[in-house]
Design a protein around this motif. Structure first.
Motif, short mmCIF file in Angstrom:
data_model
loop_
_atom_site.label_atom_id
_atom_site.label_comp_id
_atom_site.label_asym_id
_atom_site.label_seq_id
_atom_site.Cartn_x
_atom_site.Cartn_y
_atom_site.Cartn_z
N ASN A 290 0.86 -1.19 0.00
CA ASN A 290 0.00 0.00 0.00
C ASN A 290 0.89 1.24 0.00
O ASN A 290 2.02 1.22 0.51
CB ASN A 290 -0.92 0.00 1.23
CG ASN A 290 -0.15 -0.01 2.52
OD1 ASN A 290 0.79 -0.80 2.66
ND2 ASN A 290 -0.51 0.83 3.46
N HIS A 291 0.37 2.31 -0.61
CA HIS A 291 1.19 3.51 -0.74
C HIS A 291 0.80 4.52 0.34
O HIS A 291 -0.38 4.63 0.68
CB HIS A 291 0.98 4.12 -2.13
CG HIS A 291 2.22 4.74 -2.67
ND1 HIS A 291 3.26 5.16 -1.90
CD2 HIS A 291 2.61 4.97 -3.95
CE1 HIS A 291 4.21 5.65 -2.66
NE2 HIS A 291 3.85 5.53 -3.92
N ALA A 292 1.79 5.20 0.85
CA ALA A 292 1.52 6.23 1.85
C ALA A 292 1.01 7.47 1.17
O ALA A 292 1.48 7.84 0.10
CB ALA A 292 2.78 6.55 2.62
N GLY A 293 0.04 8.13 1.81
CA GLY A 293 -0.41 9.40 1.27
C GLY A 293 0.48 10.52 1.76
O GLY A 293 1.21 10.36 2.74
N LEU A 357 14.59 -7.99 -6.92
CA LEU A 357 13.46 -7.87 -6.01
C LEU A 357 12.87 -6.48 -6.22
O LEU A 357 13.55 -5.47 -6.01
CB LEU A 357 13.95 -8.05 -4.57
CG LEU A 357 12.96 -7.75 -3.46
CD1 LEU A 357 11.79 -8.70 -3.52
CD2 LEU A 357 13.65 -7.87 -2.11
N VAL A 358 11.64 -6.44 -6.67
CA VAL A 358 11.02 -5.17 -7.06
C VAL A 358 9.79 -4.92 -6.19
O VAL A 358 9.00 -5.83 -5.96
CB VAL A 358 10.62 -5.21 -8.55
CG1 VAL A 358 10.01 -3.89 -8.96
CG2 VAL A 358 11.80 -5.53 -9.42
N ALA A 359 9.69 -3.70 -5.71
CA ALA A 359 8.49 -3.32 -4.96
C ALA A 359 7.66 -2.40 -5.84
O ALA A 359 8.19 -1.54 -6.54
CB ALA A 359 8.87 -2.60 -3.68
N VAL A 360 6.37 -2.61 -5.79
CA VAL A 360 5.48 -1.77 -6.58
C VAL A 360 4.32 -1.34 -5.71
O VAL A 360 3.88 -2.07 -4.82
CB VAL A 360 5.02 -2.54 -7.85
CG1 VAL A 360 4.24 -3.79 -7.49
CG2 VAL A 360 4.20 -1.66 -8.76
N PHE A 361 3.88 -0.12 -5.93
CA PHE A 361 2.74 0.42 -5.20
C PHE A 361 1.62 0.60 -6.21
O PHE A 361 1.54 1.67 -6.85
CB PHE A 361 3.11 1.75 -4.54
CG PHE A 361 4.30 1.64 -3.63
CD1 PHE A 361 4.15 1.18 -2.33
CD2 PHE A 361 5.56 1.98 -4.07
CE1 PHE A 361 5.25 1.07 -1.51
CE2 PHE A 361 6.66 1.87 -3.25
CZ PHE A 361 6.50 1.42 -1.95
N ILE A 368 -0.82 8.15 -3.34
CA ILE A 368 -0.14 9.28 -2.72
C ILE A 368 -1.14 10.39 -2.41
O ILE A 368 -1.02 11.12 -1.44
CB ILE A 368 0.98 9.82 -3.62
CG1 ILE A 368 1.92 8.70 -4.03
CG2 ILE A 368 1.77 10.91 -2.92
CD1 ILE A 368 2.99 9.13 -4.96
N GLY A 369 -2.13 10.48 -3.27
CA GLY A 369 -3.08 11.58 -3.13
C GLY A 369 -4.18 11.31 -2.11
O GLY A 369 -5.10 12.10 -2.00
N LYS A 370 -4.07 10.19 -1.41
CA LYS A 370 -5.09 9.87 -0.40
C LYS A 370 -5.13 10.96 0.67
O LYS A 370 -4.09 11.39 1.15
CB LYS A 370 -4.74 8.55 0.27
CG LYS A 370 -5.43 7.34 -0.33
CD LYS A 370 -5.15 6.10 0.46
CE LYS A 370 -3.74 5.57 0.29
NZ LYS A 370 -3.55 4.22 0.81
N TYR A 426 -1.12 17.11 -7.91
CA TYR A 426 -1.93 17.93 -7.00
C TYR A 426 -0.97 18.73 -6.13
O TYR A 426 0.22 18.45 -6.06
CB TYR A 426 -2.81 17.05 -6.10
CG TYR A 426 -2.00 16.04 -5.35
CD1 TYR A 426 -1.38 16.39 -4.15
CD2 TYR A 426 -1.78 14.76 -5.85
CE1 TYR A 426 -0.58 15.49 -3.49
CE2 TYR A 426 -0.99 13.86 -5.19
CZ TYR A 426 -0.38 14.22 -4.01
OH TYR A 426 0.43 13.36 -3.37
N PHE A 427 -1.54 19.73 -5.46
CA PHE A 427 -0.74 20.48 -4.51
C PHE A 427 -1.25 20.14 -3.11
O PHE A 427 -2.41 20.36 -2.80
CB PHE A 427 -0.88 21.98 -4.79
CG PHE A 427 0.02 22.81 -3.92
CD1 PHE A 427 1.36 22.96 -4.25
CD2 PHE A 427 -0.46 23.42 -2.77
CE1 PHE A 427 2.18 23.71 -3.46
CE2 PHE A 427 0.38 24.17 -1.97
CZ PHE A 427 1.70 24.31 -2.31
N PRO A 428 -0.43 19.55 -2.25
CA PRO A 428 -0.93 19.04 -0.98
C PRO A 428 -1.00 20.11 0.10
O PRO A 428 -0.17 21.03 0.13
CB PRO A 428 0.10 17.97 -0.60
CG PRO A 428 1.37 18.47 -1.20
CD PRO A 428 1.01 19.24 -2.42
N ILE A 429 -1.97 19.97 0.96
CA ILE A 429 -2.06 20.80 2.17
C ILE A 429 -1.99 19.86 3.37
O ILE A 429 -2.85 19.00 3.53
CB ILE A 429 -3.39 21.57 2.23
CG1 ILE A 429 -3.62 22.37 0.96
CG2 ILE A 429 -3.42 22.49 3.46
CD1 ILE A 429 -2.70 23.52 0.77
#
Lengths: 500, 355
Positions: A290-293, A357-361, A368-370, A426-429
């Motif tokens: 899972n990807h971190a937001g 060994l490859v990691a994929v999200f 990321i945009g979560k 996107y531009f994050p806040i």
């Protein structure tokens, strides 16, 4: 023209100083060069300074004359050298009067002859910088004064004294034999400095240095600033790996950053890894996580560091990063040198075919945009490209759940207006981000837990199954569900975001 | 995620290969014609073919004669920008019984004379191919460059031959070359019995070659883009020539990337070269370089800045697999070999005439 010439000279200075391989020395040399003082001179204690014949240093070494001549547009520099040499004249006179009797280096090295080995014979230019040198007559006087001691015993004593000191100097020179190659031409000493240091400085490095001039270097090469630039460049490369890996990973650069990464994994996020032995010790393997937001995803780099630390075979993991990272200055380059690879089928396939060994999200940019309220809710897994990849290359898939990463940079809101033109999605806040500037990108020190699940293999499907859309969709959904359940379980076990 | 791959245009159709030593000329050996024979690749290929026992005669077609021409070579002064050149080339190819044509008539550095460059590369290729259609040619080898793939953040790290040519079409330097490749593909699709090979070389460096890359790296202060450090790939001039020789000696229809092993980040290239870099923010670099290009202070137009920003590295795997091409130099070695000569150039110790 004049500007260019100046630049050239600056380059020379830097490179000259940079030749020194020893780190502290090199920096000292840099400082010295900036102050307009030749580095080796700084190294020498005043005691040694006394014994050298003053005239050795009062006159400009011929090499510098070459240099100044070479870039003949350099008016200001010429002025500088004139200022440097000006005090030499009073010195000659001082010798007649109250010169100390002993420190006179009669049997010194003939600098002119010595330097001539390095210097290509060039004719008419010599005269250009000489005007400020003491005329021959003055120097003769000085020599005469030096020979003034008539008592043979006294002379003998003087010679012995000198010999002892010379031995000392040569010994020291040998110790520093690995030091700067070619005797750097001393840059002009500022006049203010010169006034309080009338004593000449010995060139303790005279016996040693020639050894480190590369044999192949011709005279004109030695004279060219490029020569030093290149030497400097090569010296700088010693600390770096021979070549980056074909995807841009720079092992030496990573090794340099290792303390930072170690700090982040061990102390900052206190990453705990469970089930690392589910990753095979060798051969291709795809880790799906899972990807971190948040504005900057750190999970790829942390995953790499954690696997290297906790996996029994300490495998090197490469992770696939979203395209938009490569639009951004610094970030894309940095991540690339640390082991990120742009996410696309070609790259992943090439890596897996090499047994990596490859990691994929698979959540990708959507992950990321979560927003903070959506944390740990897995987004759509792309179009199932990672399943196709596994089927086509017959790669085992290891699901992986990362808990803690999604609170590190809690994103409250994202602007998507006009961000396409900037090349970012996107531009994050976040609570800190635009408010604290770049410092706001610093993640919060949450406790991270990484759990690897049982490897999934679909050995009963052939590579042609990759074209079966329904199968791909179903398998993709199954992987997503298994990661989601891992996440849910870990979240229910967790007592605190900060302490785990 | 999905990269645009068009299978339709890039690769010339595999044609029925005629017998390898089918049409021999009367003196028992192939007759090779080279367009752009006075350019770097042309000159050196002429020199190679002069010593090649399998080559009976060499026909050089260019506006000036290559200085490497020997007894086998015969020069014809033809300007491909001239519409009348079509018939003239056809005449030459027929009368000299040429069986192999090497089309090298492409600029290796961007020029301000874009109109002329268009006539030479795009339209010139059209003239040439029209001439070739009138005669029976056994083999046609054309030079192209991996730069034409374009530098994009969405590029995979290694671009294969199947990847579309996505270079900036607003830049005549690329657009004309892509147009020339299109012309050739159209020709290859229809022509029967002609082996069509396209060799896309990575930027060529080496002690004698001169092109925009060597000019860029030859600058005292090299402009770069702040925060970007793309991976670069070079091929040594000897390897590039060896690939052309290989394509002449054996029949390998299709498109091949001619590259060397390994990549180097731009920053490392500059450090090896001992150059200091001048990092420009990418937002203003384009207008700065554009101004410098207009005033002829820059060797390249701003469209080349993409190559300092994004990766454009080609995969030479197909050439190794199919052609059996193995580069003798890695990217790093090729660069160092060029730099050895460049350091002499910097000290004005190298007398040469640019090709």
């Amino acid at each position: 023209m004049g500007k260019k010439q100046k630049r050239k000279h600056k380059e020379t200075k830097e490179t000259r100083a940079g030749v020194a391989p020893k780190e502290p020395l090199a920096t000292a040399a840099f400082v010295a060069a900036d102050a307009g003082v030749a580095a080796p001179e700084e190294e020498i204690s005043p005691a040694e300074g006394e014994i050298a014949a003053p005239r050795l240093f009062a006159e400009p070494p011929p090499a510098s004359s070459e240099d100044d001549d070479e870039d003949d547009g350099e008016d200001d520099e010429d002025d500088g050298s004139a200022a440097e040499i000006a005090p030499a004249l009073p010195y000659g006179t001082a010798l007649d009067g109250d010169a100390p009797p002993s420190p006179r280096l009669v049997p010194g090295y003939d600098l002119d002859a010595d330097e001539a080995h390095d210097v290509a014979p060039i004719g008419p230019t010599e005269a250009v910088i000489r005007p400020s040198m003491p005329p021959a007559s003055v120097r003769d006087e000085a020599d005469a004064a030096g020979a003034g001691a008539t008592n043979p015993a006294e002379i003998e004593q003087q010679i012995r004294d000198l010999e002892a000191r010379l031995d000392l100097m040569i010994g020291r020179g040998r110790e520093r034999a690995d030091e700067p190659a070619y005797v750097p031409k001393p840059p002009p000493v500022p006049a203010a400095r010169k006034s309080d240091v009338p004593k000449a400085k010995p060139r303790s490095d005279v016996p040693a240095p020639r050894a480190s001039v590369p044999e192949s270097a011709t005279a004109s090469e030695v004279l060219s600033p490029e020569f030093y630039a290149k030497q400097w460049g090569r010296a700088g490369l010693r600390s770096r790996s021979e070549e980056v890996d074909e995807f841009g990973l720079d092992p030496a650069f990573e090794a340099k950053l290792l303390p930072v990464l170690d700090f982040m994994t061990k102390r900052y996020f206190r990453v705990e890894v469970e089930g690392a032995d589910h990753i095979p010790t060798e051969g291709r393997c795809l880790v799906v996580a899972n990807h971190a937001g948040g504005p900057l995803p750190y999970d790829g780099a942390m995953l790499r560091a954690a696997v290297r630390r906790d996996h029994p075979a300490h495998r090197e993991l490469r992770w696939l990063a979203e395209d938009f990272v490569y639009y951004l200055p610094f970030v894309g380059t940095l991540m690339n040198r640390l082991g990120a690879v742009r996410a696309c089928q070609e790259n992943a396939e090439r890596l897996l075919n090499k047994g990596a060994l490859v990691a994929v999200f698979p959540e990708g940019a959507k992950g990321i945009g979560k927003l903070y309220r959506d944390r740990y809710k897995l987004q759509r897994f792309g179009r199932g490209g990672f399943i196709r990849l596994c089927l086509r290359t017959r790669t085992p898939l290891v699901p992986c759940a990362i808990v803690g990463a999604e609170e590190a940079n809690p994103m409250l809101y994202r602007f998507e207006y006009m961000t396409k033109t900037l090349g970012i999605p996107y531009f994050p806040i976040t609570p800190t981000f635009p408010a604290l500037g770049p410092l706001g990108l610093m993640p919060a020190p949450t406790k991270w837990r990484i759990r690897f699940g049982e490897p999934l293999t679909w050995s009963n499907y052939g590579p042609e199954a990759a074209d079966d859309e329904i199968l791909v969709g179903r398998l993709s959904e199954r992987v997503r569900a298994s990661i989601q359940s891992m996440l849910d379980r870990m979240l229910s076990e967790r007592r605190s975001v900060w302490l785990g | 995620m999905a990269d645009p791959i068009d299978n339709s245009n890039s690769e010339p159709r595999e044609t029925a290969i005629p017998p390898a030593r089918g049409s021999r000329s009367r003196s028992g050996g192939r007759v090779v014609a080279l367009t752009g024979a006075a350019c770097f690749l042309g000159r050196n290929l002429v020199g190679l073919l002069e010593e090649d026992p399998a080559t009976a005669r060499i026909v050089t077609i260019d506006v000036k004669s290559p200085d490497t021409a020997g007894p086998k070579a015969k020069h014809f002064e033809v300007d491909l920008t001239n519409p009348a050149s079509e018939d003239r080339v056809a005449e030459i190819l027929a009368s000299e019984e040429v069986d192999t044509l090497v089309h090298l008539c492409f600029l290796s550095s961007p020029t301000h004379a874009t109109g002329w460059a268009h006539e030479l590369e795009s339209v010139g290729t059209m003239h040439l191919l029209n001439a070739v259609r009138q005669v029976r040619l056994r083999k046609l080898v054309q030079w192209s460059q991996t730069m034409l793939y374009g530098a994009h953040p969405t590029n995979p790290n290694f671009l294969t031959e199947r990847h579309a040519l996505r270079a900036d079409m607003d830049e005549p330097f690329f657009a004309d070359k892509i147009a020339a490749e299109r012309e050739l593909n159209a020709f290859a699709a229809k022509s029967k019995g002609t082996v069509v090979t396209v060799l896309r070389t990575a930027p060529i460096v080496g002690p004698t070659v001169q092109n925009w890359v060597t000019r860029y790296l030859g600058m005292r202060v090299v402009p770069t883009l702040l925060g970007f450090d793309p991976l670069l790939q070079f091929v040594h001039e000897v390897d590039a020539l060896a690939a052309f020789k290989l394509a002449l000696d054996r029949d390998h229809p299709g498109t091949f990337n001619i590259t060397s092993d390994g990549v180097l980040p731009l920053s490392m290239v500059l450090r090896l070269a001992g150059r200091s870099s001048m990092p420009l923010p990418h937002t203003v670099a384009s207008s700065l370089v554009g101004a410098a290009w207009i005033t002829q202070a820059s060797a390249v137009p701003p469209s080349f800045l993409r190559y300092l920003r994004y990766v454009c590295v080609a995969d030479g795997d197909k050439a190794a697999r199919v052609m059996g091409f193995r580069p003798a130099y890695t990217t790093r070695e090729a660069l160092l070999d060029y730099l050895a000569a460049q350091s002499l150039r910097d000290a004005n110790l190298l007398q040469e005439s640019p090709a």
